[in-house]
Write a protein that holds these residues in place. Structure first.
Motif, PDB file in Angstrom:
ATOM      1  N   ILE A  44      -4.865  27.087 -21.452  1.00  0.00           N
ATOM      2  CA  ILE A  44      -6.810  28.062 -21.436  1.00  0.00           C
ATOM      3  C   ILE A  44      -6.734  29.700 -21.082  1.00  0.00           C
ATOM      4  CG2 ILE A  44      -8.324  28.485 -19.407  1.00  0.00           C
ATOM      5  CD1 ILE A  44      -7.901  25.836 -18.934  1.00  0.00           C
ATOM      6  N   SER A  45      -6.132  30.216 -20.857  1.00  0.00           N
ATOM      7  CA  SER A  45      -4.987  31.896 -20.862  1.00  0.00           C
ATOM      8  C   SER A  45      -5.492  32.046 -22.060  1.00  0.00           C
ATOM      9  CB  SER A  45      -4.317  32.129 -20.820  1.00  0.00           C
ATOM     10  OG  SER A  45      -2.898  31.728 -21.088  1.00  0.00           O
ATOM     11  N   HIS A  46      -4.893  31.039 -23.248  1.00  0.00           N
ATOM     12  CA  HIS A  46      -4.960  31.800 -24.367  1.00  0.00           C
ATOM     13  C   HIS A  46      -6.364  31.068 -25.512  1.00  0.00           C
ATOM     14  CE1 HIS A  46      -0.831  32.314 -23.983  1.00  0.00           C
ATOM     15  NE2 HIS A  46      -0.664  33.265 -24.543  1.00  0.00           N
ATOM     16  N   GLY A  47      -7.558  31.079 -24.371  1.00  0.00           N
ATOM     17  CA  GLY A  47      -8.369  30.152 -25.055  1.00  0.00           C
ATOM     18  C   GLY A  47      -8.802  29.471 -25.808  1.00  0.00           C
ATOM     19  N   GLU A  48      -8.215  28.006 -25.525  1.00  0.00           N
ATOM     20  CA  GLU A  48      -8.097  27.257 -26.091  1.00  0.00           C
ATOM     21  C   GLU A  48      -8.226  25.865 -25.113  1.00  0.00           C
ATOM     22  OE1 GLU A  48      -3.819  26.577 -27.612  1.00  0.00           O
ATOM     23  OE2 GLU A  48      -3.709  28.357 -28.718  1.00  0.00           O
ATOM     24  N   TYR A  49      -8.804  25.184 -25.032  1.00  0.00           N
ATOM     25  CA  TYR A  49      -8.933  24.030 -24.243  1.00  0.00           C
ATOM     26  C   TYR A  49      -8.501  22.610 -25.101  1.00  0.00           C
ATOM     27  CZ  TYR A  49     -11.855  27.999 -22.671  1.00  0.00           C
ATOM     28  OH  TYR A  49     -12.153  29.174 -22.492  1.00  0.00           O
ATOM     29  N   GLY A  50      -7.660  21.782 -24.569  1.00  0.00           N
ATOM     30  CA  GLY A  50      -7.165  20.983 -25.630  1.00  0.00           C
ATOM     31  C   GLY A  50      -6.724  19.685 -24.563  1.00  0.00           C
ATOM     32  N   LEU A  51      -6.805  19.051 -25.292  1.00  0.00           N
ATOM     33  CA  LEU A  51      -7.124  17.304 -25.000  1.00  0.00           C
ATOM     34  C   LEU A  51      -5.722  16.432 -24.114  1.00  0.00           C
ATOM     35  CD1 LEU A  51      -7.864  15.987 -28.217  1.00  0.00           C
ATOM     36  CD2 LEU A  51      -9.548  15.699 -26.010  1.00  0.00           C
ATOM     37  N   ASP A  52      -5.317  17.910 -23.819  1.00  0.00           N
ATOM     38  CA  ASP A  52      -4.195  17.780 -22.461  1.00  0.00           C
ATOM     39  C   ASP A  52      -4.521  17.052 -21.335  1.00  0.00           C
ATOM     40  OD1 ASP A  52      -1.944  17.959 -24.188  1.00  0.00           O
ATOM     41  OD2 ASP A  52      -1.543  20.475 -23.335  1.00  0.00           O
ATOM     42  N   LEU A  53      -6.161  17.445 -21.682  1.00  0.00           N
ATOM     43  CA  LEU A  53      -7.230  17.470 -20.357  1.00  0.00           C
ATOM     44  C   LEU A  53      -7.080  15.775 -19.713  1.00  0.00           C
ATOM     45  CD1 LEU A  53      -9.881  19.536 -19.935  1.00  0.00           C
ATOM     46  CD2 LEU A  53      -8.349  19.867 -18.364  1.00  0.00           C
ATOM     47  N   VAL A  54      -7.293  15.427 -20.866  1.00  0.00           N
ATOM     48  CA  VAL A  54      -7.414  14.097 -20.097  1.00  0.00           C
ATOM     49  C   VAL A  54      -6.512  12.926 -19.585  1.00  0.00           C
ATOM     50  CG1 VAL A  54      -8.256  11.332 -21.847  1.00  0.00           C
ATOM     51  CG2 VAL A  54      -9.042  14.177 -22.510  1.00  0.00           C
ATOM     52  N   ALA A  55      -5.364  13.765 -20.493  1.00  0.00           N
ATOM     53  CA  ALA A  55      -3.586  13.071 -19.760  1.00  0.00           C
ATOM     54  C   ALA A  55      -3.776  13.128 -18.216  1.00  0.00           C
ATOM     55  CB  ALA A  55      -1.917  14.188 -20.915  1.00  0.00           C
ATOM     56  N   ALA A  56      -3.822  14.876 -18.021  1.00  0.00           N
ATOM     57  CA  ALA A  56      -3.533  15.379 -16.820  1.00  0.00           C
ATOM     58  C   ALA A  56      -4.880  13.991 -15.657  1.00  0.00           C
ATOM     59  CB  ALA A  56      -4.114  16.623 -16.590  1.00  0.00           C
ATOM     60  N   LEU A  57      -5.998  13.538 -16.147  1.00  0.00           N
ATOM     61  CA  LEU A  57      -6.446  12.900 -15.117  1.00  0.00           C
ATOM     62  C   LEU A  57      -5.983  11.772 -14.766  1.00  0.00           C
ATOM     63  CD1 LEU A  57     -10.174  14.279 -16.659  1.00  0.00           C
ATOM     64  CD2 LEU A  57      -9.155  14.222 -14.481  1.00  0.00           C
ATOM     65  N   ALA A  58      -5.246  11.638 -16.484  1.00  0.00           N
ATOM     66  CA  ALA A  58      -5.034  10.049 -16.652  1.00  0.00           C
ATOM     67  C   ALA A  58      -3.631  10.019 -15.085  1.00  0.00           C
ATOM     68  CB  ALA A  58      -4.852   9.645 -17.972  1.00  0.00           C
ATOM     69  N   MET A  59      -3.002  10.798 -15.364  1.00  0.00           N
ATOM     70  CA  MET A  59      -1.863  11.173 -14.600  1.00  0.00           C
ATOM     71  C   MET A  59      -2.397  11.230 -13.373  1.00  0.00           C
ATOM     72  SD  MET A  59       0.807  13.318 -16.369  1.00  0.00           S
ATOM     73  CE  MET A  59       2.084  13.065 -15.489  1.00  0.00           C
ATOM     74  N   GLY A  60      -3.263  11.941 -12.538  1.00  0.00           N
ATOM     75  CA  GLY A  60      -4.012  12.118 -11.309  1.00  0.00           C
ATOM     76  C   GLY A  60      -4.156  10.836 -10.399  1.00  0.00           C
ATOM     77  N   SER A  61      -5.162  10.337 -12.230  1.00  0.00           N
ATOM     78  CA  SER A  61      -6.090   9.127 -11.011  1.00  0.00           C
ATOM     79  C   SER A  61      -4.652   7.409 -10.920  1.00  0.00           C
ATOM     80  CB  SER A  61      -6.883   8.864 -12.301  1.00  0.00           C
ATOM     81  OG  SER A  61      -6.217   8.448 -13.635  1.00  0.00           O
ATOM     82  N   SER A  62      -3.838   7.655 -11.370  1.00  0.00           N
ATOM     83  CA  SER A  62      -2.820   6.559 -11.279  1.00  0.00           C
ATOM     84  C   SER A  62      -2.014   7.056 -10.038  1.00  0.00           C
ATOM     85  CB  SER A  62      -1.603   6.955 -12.264  1.00  0.00           C
ATOM     86  OG  SER A  62      -0.589   7.843 -12.148  1.00  0.00           O
ATOM     87  N   ILE A  63      -2.075   8.461  -9.388  1.00  0.00           N
ATOM     88  CA  ILE A  63      -1.717   8.603  -8.112  1.00  0.00           C
ATOM     89  C   ILE A  63      -2.274   8.113  -7.368  1.00  0.00           C
ATOM     90  CG2 ILE A  63      -0.563  10.803  -6.300  1.00  0.00           C
ATOM     91  CD1 ILE A  63      -0.068  12.188  -9.209  1.00  0.00           C
ATOM     92  N   VAL A  64      -3.886   8.517  -7.693  1.00  0.00           N
ATOM     93  CA  VAL A  64      -4.396   8.174  -6.310  1.00  0.00           C
ATOM     94  C   VAL A  64      -4.778   7.268  -6.173  1.00  0.00           C
ATOM     95  CG1 VAL A  64      -6.766   8.400  -5.672  1.00  0.00           C
ATOM     96  CG2 VAL A  64      -6.151  10.756  -6.845  1.00  0.00           C
ATOM     97  N   PHE A  65      -4.968   6.150  -7.236  1.00  0.00           N
ATOM     98  CA  PHE A  65      -5.074   5.169  -7.057  1.00  0.00           C
ATOM     99  C   PHE A  65      -3.970   3.402  -7.270  1.00  0.00           C
ATOM    100  CE2 PHE A  65      -8.938   6.772  -9.454  1.00  0.00           C
ATOM    101  CZ  PHE A  65      -9.742   5.585  -8.581  1.00  0.00           C
ATOM    102  N   GLY A  66      -2.544   4.425  -6.835  1.00  0.00           N
ATOM    103  CA  GLY A  66      -1.663   3.648  -6.138  1.00  0.00           C
ATOM    104  C   GLY A  66      -0.657   3.400  -8.217  1.00  0.00           C
ATOM    105  N   GLU A  67      -1.060   3.158  -9.202  1.00  0.00           N
ATOM    106  CA  GLU A  67      -0.378   3.191 -10.538  1.00  0.00           C
ATOM    107  C   GLU A  67       0.441   3.876 -10.621  1.00  0.00           C
ATOM    108  OE1 GLU A  67      -1.400  -0.084 -11.427  1.00  0.00           O
ATOM    109  OE2 GLU A  67      -3.358  -0.004 -11.309  1.00  0.00           O
TER     110      GLU A  67
END
Length: 618
Positions: free
Chosen positions: A77-100
């Motif tokens: 993001i600091s280099h002006g790139e908005y990559g698809l890594d956001l989806v992977a981060a949401l997947a990992m974050g939601s797995s933590i929230v829901f105990g998966e």
């Protein structure tokens, strides 16, 4: 530094600064190692019935991997790139929230594996390019009265004398001072065998000395030399981005919105909020993240190994869309050096050439070198010239075999009924002996032997508009145009008019401009793709061109276009196939038929298949 300072460039002094070279898949290794160890230990603990400790370890592993991923996202993001890594981060974050936790760790492994595969692919794809960097000399040993002093190669100045030992790389462009040298230019031009060159010959940086130690007079400092120009292209190629890659970045936001919508819709219909974890897991779009850069890195490497160094993914993609080719003449389609084709006079051709070439041994003029080369090719014995006087405007004169020989040029007005008139595209060298006309030597620039096949190959791949943009006179330009059956010939063009030609042609399609000189640089820069050819001006051409022909073979240019087209096709195949499979998997996950852990494993299989397909560009 004095004019006569001498340097020794030793093989042991040509160490490469490893910090400037790419480190193969180091980052991906670290993340993959953490995720693999965490998952392996947790499974062992679970098998030993330490369920709680196993889950805690999975949670810690997922959190560590998520931290790595968030750091990477912030960096992009600091280099002006908005990559698809956001989806992977949401997947990992939601797995933590829901105990998966297991699913979250598998997503982390999937992400780490993608990083590893990407780094591995780049390492393999750039192997040939990195070899160029490894040949750059870094140190020099300078002779002093009290011994040798090690100094940085950057301190070598124009006019310095440089001693290159056997096996060493030439550090800077230079003129040969020694009587002769055996030079290996295979890295620079692709010529398979070392060449024997004589005193006064130009030797480019990056070539290797295959013979005994030689002395060179430096013509360009190391940073301005031929080899440095190529190295700058390699470094620029790592920073360039194809339009397909920029499309992937822009597509990231829309894909993220689509993923959240599908996950939210699944939760709304089923009432099972955990389904969003399964959707996010299978939606991690590694195909789009990895396929395009890996394919273009592989394609650039393949082109470089072929002998065409392309300045990154953007120019390679543009090369795939070329429909018009504009070409310079001299040095591009022709040899760029005058060649003797006829000798006429009062004595035999060999005698006239013998006297002229003997005198021209003392000249560095391109015409003089052509006469000497022709005499040697005919096996003519040359005499030693004496009392040579050379005037840039009046020719050269001196004693040869007891005779006073004088060689004039084009502007001589000597009239003789026995003389033949040259054509407009011919150069005439007048030979005088003891003040009397002896004969004329006719020279002209000739078509390169690979020019006809080059043009034919361009037409065979669908490029039918071929324009000659030359600064030469109309007869010489038209001769080349007719010989190669080019679409259009535009003679007597200034550099500005060449630019206008490229701009005008660009209205009908993407233009590839091919040139060899500084006068072609503006046109090279304005074209969709500028490609520089020639062995003595790569450093200057690198500043304006998008690609450089490293090997002296025009036939490699249409081959590189085919590589570019194939690379783009493979990249698109990988994107469409990978995203198509991911979207289908999202549907199954939203319907409850694909649990998070199974979905994560399936997505990993898709990622591996996509990257392997992208590597087909090699």
């Amino acid at each position: 530094m004095s004019e006569n300072t001498t340097f020794v460039i030793g093989a042991e002094e040509t160490d490469v600064d490893t910090e400037e070279l790419p480190t193969a898949f180091s980052y991906g290794k670290i993340v993959l190692l953490i995720s693999t160890i965490g998952l392996g230990c947790s499974l062992i603990l679970k098998a030993a019935e330490y369920e709680t400790i196993s889950r805690v370890l999975l949670l810690c592993t997922t959190c560590i991997l998520l931290a790595f991923l968030l750091i990477e996202i912030v960096r992009k993001i600091s280099h002006g790139e908005y990559g698809l890594d956001l989806v992977a981060a949401l997947a990992m974050g939601s797995s933590i929230v829901f105990g998966e936790y297991l699913a979250g760790t598998i997503v982390g492994i999937m992400y780490a594996g993608g990083q590893f595969l990407e780094d591995f692919a780049y390492g393999r794809a750039e192997k040939g390019m990195s070899a160029l960097l490894q040949r750059v000399p870094r140190k020099a040993l300078r002779f002093r009265v009290d011994g040798l002093e090690s100094v940085p190669i950057e301190q070598v100045a124009v006019g310095d004398s440089v001693l290159v030992r056997k096996g060493d790389v030439v550090p800077a462009d230079g003129r040969l001072v020694s009587e002769f040298a055996v030079i290996d230019k295979s890295v620079m031009t692709g010529e398979p065998l070392p060449q024997r060159v004589l005193r006064g010959a130009f030797i480019p940086s990056g070539a290797s000395n295959s013979g005994e130690a030689i002395e060179l007079k430096v013509l360009n400092i190391a940073s301005d030399s031929t080899y440095s120009g190529i190295v700058r292209l390699v470094e620029a190629s790592r920073k360039s981005k194809a339009r397909l890659m920029r499309f992937a970045d822009r597509f990231a936001v829309w894909f993220l919105v689509l993923t959240l919508c599908v996950g939210g819709f699944a939760v709304f219909l089923s009432g099972d909020i955990s389904r969003i974890v399964a959707v996010l897991v299978v939606a991690t779009p590694c195909p789009l993240i990895l396929a395009v850069p890996v394919a273009f890195a592989a394609g650039s490497s393949k082109a470089a190994n072929l002998g065409v160094l392309v300045k990154g993914a953007g120019p390679l993609e543009a090369l795939s869309e070329i429909s018009i080719v504009v070409m310079d003449k001299t040095g591009t389609l022709t040899s760029g050096r005058p060649v003797v084709f006829k000798i006429y006079g009062l004595q035999s051709a060999d005698r006239i050439l013998q006297l002229a070439a003997s005198l021209d041994q003392a000249s560095s003029h391109v015409v003089g070198r052509a006469l000497v080369d022709e005499a040697r090719s005919r096996g003519i014995v040359l005499f030693r010239p004496e009392d040579v006087v050379e005037d840039a405007g009046a020719g050269i004169s001196g004693g040869v075999d007891g005779l006073q020989v004088q060689i004039g040029g084009l502007n001589d007005q000597l009239e003789s009924a026995q003389r033949q008139k040259p054509q407009e595209n011919e150069l005439t060298v007048q030979v005088m002996v003891n003040g009397n006309w002896l004969g004329d030597i006719f020279l002209k620039d000739q078509l390169r032997p690979d020019a006809a096949e080059f043009v034919q190959h361009l037409r065979s791949i669908g490029i039918n508009r071929l324009v000659l943009a030359s600064g030469d006179a109309a007869p010489a330009s038209q001769f080349v145009g007719d010989a190669l059956s080019l679409t259009e010939v535009r003679p007597r063009l200034t550099p500005a008019e060449k630019v206008q030609t490229v701009v005008a042609e660009s209205a009908a399609g993407n233009v590839l401009m091919i040139g060899d000189g500084v006068n072609d640089a503006p046109a090279l820069a304005v074209a969709s793709v500028g490609l520089a050819v020639g062995n003595h001006n790569l450093a200057a051409a690198a500043q304006a061109a998008d690609a450089v022909l490293l090997k002296n073979d025009l036939r490699l240019i249409p081959q590189s276009i085919e590589i570019a087209r194939s690379t783009k096709t493979i990249a698109l195949q990988s994107v469409y196939a990978g995203l198509g499979l991911s979207i289908v998997a999202m549907g199954f996950a939203a319907s409850g038929y694909l649990p998070p852990v199974t979905g994560a494993i399936l997505q990993e299989v898709i990622d591996v298949a996509v990257v392997l397909n992208a590597l087909r560009a090699l």
